[in-house]
Scaffold this active site. Structure first.
Site, PDB file in Angstrom:
ATOM      1  N   ASP A  36      41.413  10.685  39.431  1.00 22.20           N
ATOM      2  CA  ASP A  36      41.336  11.563  40.608  1.00 22.20           C
ATOM      3  C   ASP A  36      41.309  10.751  41.903  1.00 22.20           C
ATOM      4  OD1 ASP A  36      41.172  13.523  38.779  1.00 22.20           O
ATOM      5  OD2 ASP A  36      39.150  14.214  39.296  1.00 22.20           O
ATOM      6  N   GLU A  38      42.688   7.960  42.657  1.00 23.53           N
ATOM      7  CA  GLU A  38      44.027   7.485  43.038  1.00 23.53           C
ATOM      8  C   GLU A  38      44.844   8.659  43.592  1.00 23.53           C
ATOM      9  OE1 GLU A  38      45.240   4.733  43.478  1.00 23.53           O
ATOM     10  OE2 GLU A  38      47.422   4.784  43.242  1.00 23.53           O
ATOM     11  N   TYR A  39      44.722   9.822  42.931  1.00 19.98           N
ATOM     12  CA  TYR A  39      45.430  11.020  43.402  1.00 19.98           C
ATOM     13  C   TYR A  39      45.010  11.318  44.850  1.00 19.98           C
ATOM     14  CZ  TYR A  39      47.270  15.778  43.545  1.00 19.98           C
ATOM     15  OH  TYR A  39      47.974  16.912  43.890  1.00 19.98           O
ATOM     16  N   ASP A  40      43.698  11.287  45.088  1.00 16.95           N
ATOM     17  CA  ASP A  40      43.183  11.601  46.428  1.00 16.95           C
ATOM     18  C   ASP A  40      43.703  10.605  47.459  1.00 16.95           C
ATOM     19  OD1 ASP A  40      41.843  13.659  45.272  1.00 16.95           O
ATOM     20  OD2 ASP A  40      39.893  12.642  45.206  1.00 16.95           O
ATOM     21  N   SER A  85      56.877  47.307  31.119  1.00 18.65           N
ATOM     22  CA  SER A  85      55.598  47.094  30.425  1.00 18.65           C
ATOM     23  C   SER A  85      55.883  47.146  28.920  1.00 18.65           C
ATOM     24  CB  SER A  85      54.571  48.125  30.863  1.00 18.65           C
ATOM     25  OG  SER A  85      54.941  49.368  30.376  1.00 18.65           O
ATOM     26  N   LEU A  86      54.846  47.196  28.119  1.00 18.88           N
ATOM     27  CA  LEU A  86      55.034  47.127  26.662  1.00 18.88           C
ATOM     28  C   LEU A  86      54.438  48.340  25.973  1.00 18.88           C
ATOM     29  CD1 LEU A  86      53.881  43.426  26.202  1.00 18.88           C
ATOM     30  CD2 LEU A  86      56.199  44.267  25.822  1.00 18.88           C
ATOM     31  N   GLU A 119      53.210  35.763  20.691  1.00 12.96           N
ATOM     32  CA  GLU A 119      52.476  35.139  21.807  1.00 12.96           C
ATOM     33  C   GLU A 119      51.163  35.853  22.026  1.00 12.96           C
ATOM     34  OE1 GLU A 119      54.923  35.824  25.236  1.00 12.96           O
ATOM     35  OE2 GLU A 119      56.687  35.041  24.231  1.00 12.96           O
ATOM     36  N   LYS A 121      48.581  37.873  24.115  1.00  9.13           N
ATOM     37  CA  LYS A 121      48.729  38.756  25.277  1.00  9.13           C
ATOM     38  C   LYS A 121      47.618  38.396  26.253  1.00  9.13           C
ATOM     39  CE  LYS A 121      49.519  43.555  26.597  1.00  9.13           C
ATOM     40  NZ  LYS A 121      48.576  43.690  27.678  1.00  9.13           N
ATOM     41  N   ASP A 123      45.188  38.271  29.382  1.00  9.77           N
ATOM     42  CA  ASP A 123      44.588  39.365  30.138  1.00  9.77           C
ATOM     43  C   ASP A 123      44.440  38.953  31.601  1.00  9.77           C
ATOM     44  OD1 ASP A 123      43.621  41.844  30.405  1.00  9.77           O
ATOM     45  OD2 ASP A 123      41.708  41.482  29.407  1.00  9.77           O
ATOM     46  N   ARG A 142      53.752  42.887  39.994  1.00  3.81           N
ATOM     47  CA  ARG A 142      54.616  43.815  39.270  1.00  3.81           C
ATOM     48  C   ARG A 142      54.722  45.146  40.018  1.00  3.81           C
ATOM     49  NH1 ARG A 142      53.370  47.675  35.372  1.00  3.81           N
ATOM     50  NH2 ARG A 142      55.196  48.237  34.172  1.00  3.81           N
ATOM     51  N   TYR A 231      55.997  33.687  30.576  1.00  4.61           N
ATOM     52  CA  TYR A 231      56.337  34.313  29.292  1.00  4.61           C
ATOM     53  C   TYR A 231      57.716  34.975  29.246  1.00  4.61           C
ATOM     54  CZ  TYR A 231      54.175  38.485  31.477  1.00  4.61           C
ATOM     55  OH  TYR A 231      53.829  39.494  32.321  1.00  4.61           O
ATOM     56  N   LYS A 296      58.027  39.674  20.142  1.00  8.00           N
ATOM     57  CA  LYS A 296      59.323  39.927  20.778  1.00  8.00           C
ATOM     58  C   LYS A 296      60.439  39.542  19.806  1.00  8.00           C
ATOM     59  CE  LYS A 296      57.304  38.758  25.229  1.00  8.00           C
ATOM     60  NZ  LYS A 296      57.030  37.711  26.212  1.00  8.00           N
ATOM     61  N   LYS A 320      47.282  45.433  19.941  1.00  3.18           N
ATOM     62  CA  LYS A 320      46.029  45.235  20.665  1.00  3.18           C
ATOM     63  C   LYS A 320      44.881  44.821  19.745  1.00  3.18           C
ATOM     64  CE  LYS A 320      45.914  46.079  24.626  1.00  3.18           C
ATOM     65  NZ  LYS A 320      45.987  47.183  25.555  1.00  3.18           N
ATOM     66  N   CYS A 414       1.758  44.314  32.180  1.00  7.94           N
ATOM     67  CA  CYS A 414       2.440  43.991  30.923  1.00  7.94           C
ATOM     68  C   CYS A 414       2.423  45.206  29.997  1.00  7.94           C
ATOM     69  CB  CYS A 414       1.735  42.801  30.267  1.00  7.94           C
ATOM     70  SG  CYS A 414       2.306  42.490  28.588  1.00  7.94           S
ATOM     71  N   CYS A 417      -0.175  44.062  26.957  1.00 12.50           N
ATOM     72  CA  CYS A 417      -1.605  43.767  27.128  1.00 12.50           C
ATOM     73  C   CYS A 417      -2.172  44.259  28.447  1.00 12.50           C
ATOM     74  CB  CYS A 417      -1.853  42.273  26.968  1.00 12.50           C
ATOM     75  SG  CYS A 417      -1.258  41.329  28.394  1.00 12.50           S
ATOM     76  N   CYS A 432       4.257  37.985  32.295  1.00  9.96           N
ATOM     77  CA  CYS A 432       2.940  38.548  32.010  1.00  9.96           C
ATOM     78  C   CYS A 432       1.937  37.405  32.171  1.00  9.96           C
ATOM     79  CB  CYS A 432       2.936  39.091  30.580  1.00  9.96           C
ATOM     80  SG  CYS A 432       1.294  39.200  29.869  1.00  9.96           S
ATOM     81  N   CYS A 438      -2.323  38.045  25.374  1.00 11.08           N
ATOM     82  CA  CYS A 438      -1.263  39.054  25.208  1.00 11.08           C
ATOM     83  C   CYS A 438      -0.722  39.000  23.780  1.00 11.08           C
ATOM     84  CB  CYS A 438      -0.144  38.786  26.207  1.00 11.08           C
ATOM     85  SG  CYS A 438       1.287  39.857  25.981  1.00 11.08           S
TER      86      CYS A 438
HETATM   87  S1  IVH Z   1      56.155  40.429  28.060  1.00 15.61           S
HETATM   88  C1  IVH Z   1      59.314  43.387  28.727  1.00 15.61           C
HETATM   89  N1  IVH Z   1      54.412  38.674  27.226  1.00 15.61           N
HETATM   90  O1  IVH Z   1      51.233  42.689  29.295  1.00 15.61           O
HETATM   91  C2  IVH Z   1      58.250  42.415  28.467  1.00 15.61           C
HETATM   92  N2  IVH Z   1      53.657  40.430  28.646  1.00 15.61           N
HETATM   93  O2  IVH Z   1      51.668  45.676  28.870  1.00 15.61           O
HETATM   94  C3  IVH Z   1      57.137  42.529  29.424  1.00 15.61           C
HETATM   95  N3  IVH Z   1      51.290  40.320  29.193  1.00 15.61           N
HETATM   96  O3  IVH Z   1      52.641  43.647  32.342  1.00 15.61           O
HETATM   97  C4  IVH Z   1      56.036  41.644  29.309  1.00 15.61           C
HETATM   98  N4  IVH Z   1      50.836  38.487  28.075  1.00 15.61           N
HETATM   99  O4  IVH Z   1      51.155  41.582  32.318  1.00 15.61           O
HETATM  100  C5  IVH Z   1      54.609  39.786  27.960  1.00 15.61           C
HETATM  101  N5  IVH Z   1      52.969  37.027  26.454  1.00 15.61           N
HETATM  102  C6  IVH Z   1      53.183  38.124  27.172  1.00 15.61           C
HETATM  103  C7  IVH Z   1      52.153  38.757  27.889  1.00 15.61           C
HETATM  104  C8  IVH Z   1      52.435  39.918  28.610  1.00 15.61           C
HETATM  105  C9  IVH Z   1      50.349  39.443  28.857  1.00 15.61           C
HETATM  106  C10 IVH Z   1      51.059  41.521  30.024  1.00 15.61           C
HETATM  107  C11 IVH Z   1      51.979  41.636  31.197  1.00 15.61           C
HETATM  108  C12 IVH Z   1      52.587  42.997  31.117  1.00 15.61           C
HETATM  109  C13 IVH Z   1      51.704  43.699  30.172  1.00 15.61           C
HETATM  110  C14 IVH Z   1      52.485  44.719  29.389  1.00 15.61           C
END
Ligand code: IVH
Length: 507
Positions: A36, A38-40, A85-86, A119, A121, A123, A142, A231, A296, A320, A414, A417, A432, A438
């Site tokens: 670190d 050296e980076y700094d 979305s999925l 993969e 998912k 959060d 998004r 992703y 996928k 999920k 308490c 007691c 207490c 007690c």
């Molecule tokens: S693929 C068409 N891959 O999940 C494919 N989504 O419910 C779209 N998410 O809005 C997304 N990890 O925020 C994909 N490995 C992953 C993910 C991922 C988290 C979230 C993403 C998306 C939501 C879909």
């Protein structure tokens, strides 16, 4: 404009390239290549050149990650390729249905196996980051999938996102999609600091990530421990577009993005199930929150043939995990007295299935925590249970507060007691003052003494200690050594009578 000596221009370019490289090793590969210090030192040298020759500064300079002027509002961004979305699957059978639908659509024999990319998912918050000729041009949320918000200034501060793509074959236009998230360690640290400063803590890492990205002042975002994993890809203009999702992810890795290390290609739905079980078993050890697995169809030609329905692709699904947060009601609060007299409020909850078990109690820690949450008896609350961690109340759902909700009053005496409960200056914990007078403190002291890590007294478990103290057979640790066999036999007899007493009589 002053003429800049050639050696300074060259030195500046060199510093920029090197620092970006070190940054990548540190934040993307988790493998620091220089100390670190050296980076700094190099960073200070770069900043000094920028100070003397501001015209040299380019947007991909590592000095540009500290955040800039605050915005009044975020402008809108139209996604050229919609951000979908999925669909979700909550059981193995829903996964089998998904696999069957995929195979039916592409006329694949049911005995043949489809290749999926699996993969975690993550959060966090979905983002799109657009690169033109290798330079980060714009980043957006998004939003509703068609229109999002421009969060470029904030995204620039995230060190695992390259400001300039690496490598030889750089697409003219590349829109990388991924999840911005806050690792658990960073989240805990941030919340600790917030609590110390008397500020509101974040409910969970996802909220913290979303809140950090919503800042109009990117200098604040720069202080937040955010990361991004790529992703997928939206717009792509260039040569050498990979044929499969898995290859695309490898390419993104080479261009400088962080790719999740658990991503795997598998053949067939049984292997998908194995992957789910494996990730579920290591979920709590991961450094970041995941709420499921995304599968996928790997081959891009097959993805194109499968297409989309409404707002989700037919070629992907999210399986999920059981939720780690649920809503329930706070029925009552009891105050427990520990070995050192600490009085801990324990929430009695309407039992709820969360994090894979049924939870009926949660700790409320201390009076400050009750105040911070602003929780009342009767409230609807969000309970979180992640892994082996004790269940916590993370938030009150205020718009569900019933009319008769009762304030929680911390006891002044308490509950065991009746001695005074005192809180020392600057301490969060109330105690207490009864000491070994007690009953609760006596019991806990004896349990502690008998426990495995202390004297490891075989057979002297918590229940027996409770019974011995409750029946006035012992008052202190020393009394254990005067216990007569007779007293124990009597105790056993009393216990059995109590048990038999509760049984319905046989006719
Ligand atoms: S693929 C068409 N891959 O999940 C494919 N989504 O419910 C779209 N998410 O809005 C997304 N990890 O925020 C994909 N490995 C992953 C993910 C991922 C988290 C979230 C993403 C998306 C939501 C879909």
């Amino acid at each position: 404009m002053p003429i800049i000596p050639e050696e300074i221009v060259q030195r500046y370019q060199r510093l920029k390239d090197d620092l970006n490289q070190y940054n990548h090793a540190y934040y993307v590969l988790d493998d620091p290549s220089i100390p670190d210090s050296e980076y700094d030192r190099l960073m200070r040298e770069l900043q000094a050149i920028e100070q003397d020759f501001p015209s040299l500064v380019t947007p991909d300079s590592p000095s540009q990650r500290v955040g800039g002027v605050a915005l009044d509002s975020f402008s809108q961004v139209v996604h050229r390729v919609p951000m979908l979305s999925l669909d979700n699957a909550f059981s193995d059978s829903e996964m089998v249905d998904f696999d069957r639908r995929v195979k039916d659509r592409i006329n694949l024999d049911s005995s043949q196996q489809m290749t999926y990319a699996c993969e975690p998912k993550l959060d966090g918050v979905a983002v799109s980051v657009l690169y033109k000729k290798g330079l980060l041009e714009r980043a957006a949320t998004r939003g509703d999938g068609s229109v999002g918000e421009d969060i470029t200034a904030n995204v620039r501060t995230i060190k695992s996102i390259p400001l300039r793509l690496q490598g030889e074959k750089i697409p003219d236009i590349l829109e990388v999609r991924g999840e911005i998230y806050m690792p658990k360690a960073g989240f805990n640290h941030l919340n600790q600091k917030a609590k110390q400063a008397g500020e509101k803590a974040f409910v969970n890492p996802r909220n913290a990530a979303a809140g950090s990205l919503r800042q109009l002042d990117s200098k604040i975002t720069a202080t937040r421990p955010l990361e991004m994993c790529a992703y997928s890809v939206g717009q792509f203009e260039g040569e050498n577009k990979p044929d499969s999702h898995f290859q695309m992810l490898q390419m993104l890795g080479k261009l400088g993005f962080k790719i999740n290390q658990h991503i795997k290609q598998v053949k067939g739905i049984d292997a998908c199930e194995d992957y789910y079980q494996h990730l579920a078993s290591i979920r709590d050890q991961l450094d970041y929150d995941i709420d499921g697995i995304v599968y996928k169809v790997n081959d891009f030609r097959l993805q194109d043939r499968l297409g989309f329905v409404a707002k989700a692709p037919r070629w992907a699904i999210a399986r999920k995990f059981p939720a780690q947060e649920e809503m329930t009601r706070l029925l009552d609060v009891e105050f427990q007295v520990g070995r050192t007299g600490a009085v801990t409020p324990v929430a009695r909850l309407e039992p709820v299935f969360v994090g894979g078990v049924t939870v009926g109690n949660a700790t409320l820690h201390n009076a400050d925590e009750i105040n911070r949450l602003g929780v009342c008896i009767g409230d609807t609350v969000i309970v979180r249970r992640a892994g082996d961690v004790i269940p916590q109340i993370v938030k009150v759902v205020l718009d569900r507060r019933p009319p008769g909700a009762q304030l929680i009053i911390f006891p002044e005496r308490c509950p065991v007691c009746q001695s005074a409960v005192k809180r020392a200056e600057g301490e969060a914990i109330a105690r207490c003052t009864g000491g070994l007078f007690c009953g609760a403190q006596t019991k806990e002291a004896i349990k502690h003494y008998a426990s495995r890590k202390a004297m490891d007294i075989d057979g002297l478990g918590d229940k027996l200690v409770d019974a011995l103290v409750d029946n006035d057979l012992i008052y202190s640790i020393a009394d254990l050594y005067d216990l007569k066999l007779e007293s124990l036999v009597n105790l056993e007899r009393m216990a059995q009578n109590q048990i038999f007493g509760k049984q319905p009589k046989k006719k």
